[in-house]
Design a protein around this motif. Structure first.
Motif, short mmCIF file in Angstrom:
data_model
loop_
_atom_site.label_atom_id
_atom_site.label_comp_id
_atom_site.label_asym_id
_atom_site.label_seq_id
_atom_site.Cartn_x
_atom_site.Cartn_y
_atom_site.Cartn_z
N TYR A 185 0.84 -1.20 0.00
CA TYR A 185 0.00 0.00 0.00
C TYR A 185 0.88 1.26 0.00
N LEU A 186 1.90 1.27 0.87
CA LEU A 186 2.78 2.44 0.96
C LEU A 186 3.50 2.67 -0.36
N SER A 187 3.98 1.60 -0.96
CA SER A 187 4.67 1.70 -2.24
C SER A 187 3.73 2.22 -3.33
N GLU A 188 2.50 1.71 -3.32
CA GLU A 188 1.53 2.12 -4.34
C GLU A 188 1.13 3.58 -4.16
N ILE A 189 1.04 4.03 -2.92
CA ILE A 189 0.71 5.43 -2.66
C ILE A 189 1.83 6.34 -3.19
N ASP A 190 3.09 5.96 -2.93
CA ASP A 190 4.21 6.74 -3.47
C ASP A 190 4.15 6.81 -4.99
N ASP A 191 3.82 5.68 -5.61
CA ASP A 191 3.73 5.63 -7.07
C ASP A 191 2.60 6.53 -7.58
N ARG A 192 1.45 6.50 -6.88
CA ARG A 192 0.31 7.35 -7.30
C ARG A 192 0.66 8.83 -7.14
N ILE A 193 1.37 9.18 -6.07
CA ILE A 193 1.74 10.58 -5.86
C ILE A 193 2.61 11.08 -7.01
N GLN A 194 3.57 10.25 -7.43
CA GLN A 194 4.44 10.63 -8.55
C GLN A 194 3.63 10.81 -9.83
N LYS A 195 2.66 9.91 -10.06
CA LYS A 195 1.84 10.01 -11.27
C LYS A 195 0.97 11.26 -11.25
#
Length: 273
Positions: A185-195
């Protein structure tokens, strides 16, 4: 044996859509709220065909034994290829329904992040604004509230000398799997923030969305730092929360996030066993 656990975020356990309650058929109205459909938490009570009455809670509720068992004894093998040992283990680990008092059930709206997954628009066209909002505002969902202590009773037919130890090992493995899901979840949130930083949206909307995602990230990080053990229980926990194995990066996760805790739905702390 007993397992003591505590809800950390609301738990949603409802039957299939055929069990939904409809305004004008199963109830007259829900207080002052405009709710046309209610997805009820599991209860033994027949709550259908009361179109002349205001919506009321059931007298009592329960967590189905099968739901608790499925959440704790996460399948290690594909259903078609379960080993004889695994089948024997599951057959001799018997769960009971967990009764819940009606005051621990709340009727609430489901919250979800919309438009987190979208491609960058071409020709200067604006992207859709990511929104954290009520998902289907006219739909109410009965949920087991946060901070509720519960006890699950499990009968272990100890035909093997180490069956109880084997159960405890499996529970620990499930808690580790939950922690891995939270890391994802944490990794996916970081990825979404970058997108989101690249999306063509109003700057204020960008800042608000990133702030909301960071709030979720902080809530999950705080949970992990506690060092406590957790499992996922019930529905609407997103694809990450549902997967047995998390492989690769191409996961379009549904971000169903509780408004009060800013955590995925269905997180339960295992206190004692």
């Amino acid at each position: 044996m007993e397992i003591k656990f505590r809800t950390v975020s609301p738990v949603i356990l409802s039957g299939r859509s055929s069990f939904a309650l409809y305004k004008g058929i199963d109830y007259e109205k829900v207080d002052s709220q405009e709710i046309n459909i209610v997805y009820p938490f599991f209860s033994y009570e027949n709550r259908n065909n009361k179109s002349d009455k205001i919506f009321e809670k059931a007298k009592s509720y329960y967590i189905p034994a099968s739901s608790l068992k499925g959440s704790i004894l996460v399948n290690k093998n594909d259903n078609k290829n379960k080993s004889k040992e695994e089948n024997l283990f599951r057959q001799n680990t018997i769960f009971r329904d967990v009764l819940i008092k009606k005051e621990h059930i709340i009727l609430n709206k489901l919250w979800k992040f919309q438009y987190l997954y979208q491609e960058l628009k071409e020709n200067n066209k604006e992207n859709k604004k990511p929104k954290y909002e009520e998902f289907f505002p006219a739909v109410g969902v009965e949920m087991l509230n946060t901070g509720v202590d519960l006890v699950g009773n499990i009968l272990i037919k100890d035909i093997e000398k180490n069956l109880k130890e084997k159960f405890e090992k499996r529970l620990n493995e499930t808690c580790c799997l939950t922690d891995n899901k939270l890391i994802k979840y944490l990794s996916e949130i970081d990825d979404r923030i970058q997108k989101i930083k690249d999306l063509k949206i109003v700057e204020e909307d960008r800042k608000n969305t990133i702030k909301e995602l960071e709030d979720i990230k902080n809530a999950i990080s705080k949970l992990r730092k506690s060092g406590k053990k957790y499992i996922f229980l019930g529905g609407y926990k997103g694809l990450i929360g549902s997967l047995i194995k998390i492989e690769g990066k191409n996961i379009r996760n549904g971000f169903y996030i509780d408004k009060e805790t800013m955590l995925p739905y269905g997180l339960v702390e295992v206190i004692k066993y």
